[in-house]
Every structure is written in structure tokens, then in C-alpha cells.
Motif scaffolding. Structure first.
Motif, PDB file in Angstrom:
ATOM      1  N   HIS A  78      19.401  16.063 -11.202  1.00 50.91           N
ATOM      2  CA  HIS A  78      18.811  16.736 -10.043  1.00 50.91           C
ATOM      3  C   HIS A  78      19.387  18.142  -9.907  1.00 50.91           C
ATOM      4  N   ALA A  79      20.677  18.278 -10.093  1.00 47.49           N
ATOM      5  CA  ALA A  79      21.326  19.590 -10.000  1.00 47.49           C
ATOM      6  C   ALA A  79      20.825  20.525 -11.097  1.00 47.49           C
ATOM      7  N   LYS A  80      20.692  20.012 -12.308  1.00 42.86           N
ATOM      8  CA  LYS A  80      20.187  20.842 -13.408  1.00 42.86           C
ATOM      9  C   LYS A  80      18.755  21.294 -13.125  1.00 42.86           C
ATOM     10  N   GLY A  81      17.956  20.396 -12.564  1.00 44.78           N
ATOM     11  CA  GLY A  81      16.591  20.762 -12.215  1.00 44.78           C
ATOM     12  C   GLY A  81      16.550  21.827 -11.140  1.00 44.78           C
ATOM     13  N   ALA A 129      15.472  27.440  -9.705  1.00 48.57           N
ATOM     14  CA  ALA A 129      15.915  28.695  -9.102  1.00 48.57           C
ATOM     15  C   ALA A 129      15.867  29.844 -10.112  1.00 48.57           C
ATOM     16  N   ILE A 130      16.256  29.576 -11.348  1.00 48.42           N
ATOM     17  CA  ILE A 130      16.211  30.615 -12.380  1.00 48.42           C
ATOM     18  C   ILE A 130      14.763  31.028 -12.626  1.00 48.42           C
ATOM     19  N   GLY A 131      13.872  30.046 -12.663  1.00 44.91           N
ATOM     20  CA  GLY A 131      12.462  30.366 -12.839  1.00 44.91           C
ATOM     21  C   GLY A 131      11.930  31.251 -11.736  1.00 44.91           C
ATOM     22  N   LYS A 132      12.342  30.977 -10.505  1.00 42.59           N
ATOM     23  CA  LYS A 132      11.908  31.810  -9.375  1.00 42.59           C
ATOM     24  C   LYS A 132      12.480  33.225  -9.494  1.00 42.59           C
ATOM     25  N   LEU A 133      13.744  33.337  -9.882  1.00 39.38           N
ATOM     26  CA  LEU A 133      14.392  34.641  -9.976  1.00 39.38           C
ATOM     27  C   LEU A 133      13.764  35.529 -11.045  1.00 39.38           C
ATOM     28  N   ILE A 134      13.466  34.942 -12.196  1.00 37.51           N
ATOM     29  CA  ILE A 134      12.926  35.755 -13.287  1.00 37.51           C
ATOM     30  C   ILE A 134      11.401  35.804 -13.268  1.00 37.51           C
ATOM     31  N   GLY A 135      10.790  35.051 -12.365  1.00 38.76           N
ATOM     32  CA  GLY A 135       9.341  35.074 -12.242  1.00 38.76           C
ATOM     33  C   GLY A 135       8.630  34.289 -13.335  1.00 38.76           C
ATOM     34  N   LYS A 184      11.240  21.720 -11.363  1.00 45.32           N
ATOM     35  CA  LYS A 184      10.687  20.808 -10.359  1.00 45.32           C
ATOM     36  C   LYS A 184      10.451  19.423 -10.953  1.00 45.32           C
ATOM     37  N   ALA A 185       9.905  19.393 -12.160  1.00 48.26           N
ATOM     38  CA  ALA A 185       9.652  18.110 -12.825  1.00 48.26           C
ATOM     39  C   ALA A 185      10.953  17.375 -13.115  1.00 48.26           C
TER      40      ALA A 185
END
Length: 51
Positions: free
Chosen positions: A12-15, A20-26, A35-36
Motif C-alpha cells: 500500500h505504501a509503495k502504491g 504521488a510520483i505520477g501526479k508530480l511528474i504528470g 492506484k492499482a
């Protein structure tokens, strides 16, 4: 606390981090993977059968 709680919490923590990284880099793909991964960590595993 059972032994199964630690790997689930770690997944869960890794996800969460991946999301968050995906959101930051777009990057929507990385965000969706995170999320998955979080959703997969929430699913309860079938209890192991002991004879």
C-alpha cells in the motif's frame, strides 16, 4: 498483528508513493499503476489452510 499485515502495508505504501510520483511528474500511467497497486494491497487474502 499477523505476518500478512506487513507485506500488505508495504505494498500500500509503495502504491501511494508511485501514485504521488505520477501526479508530480504528470504521468497518468504511473499514477494509475500506483492506484492499482494500492487497491491490490487492500484485498484480503484467503487464509492459509493448516492441516
Amino acid at each position: 498483528m499477523s505476518d500478512h499485515a506487513k507485506p500488505t502495508s508495504a505494498e500500500h505504501a509503495k502504491g501511494s508513493v508511485k501514485e504521488a510520483i505520477g501526479k508530480l511528474i504528470g504521468d497518468a500511467r504511473v499514477e494509475a499503476e500506483g492506484k492499482a497497486q494500492k487497491q491490490g494491497a487492500r484485498r484480503p487474502r484467503a487464509p492459509s489452510r493448516r492441516d
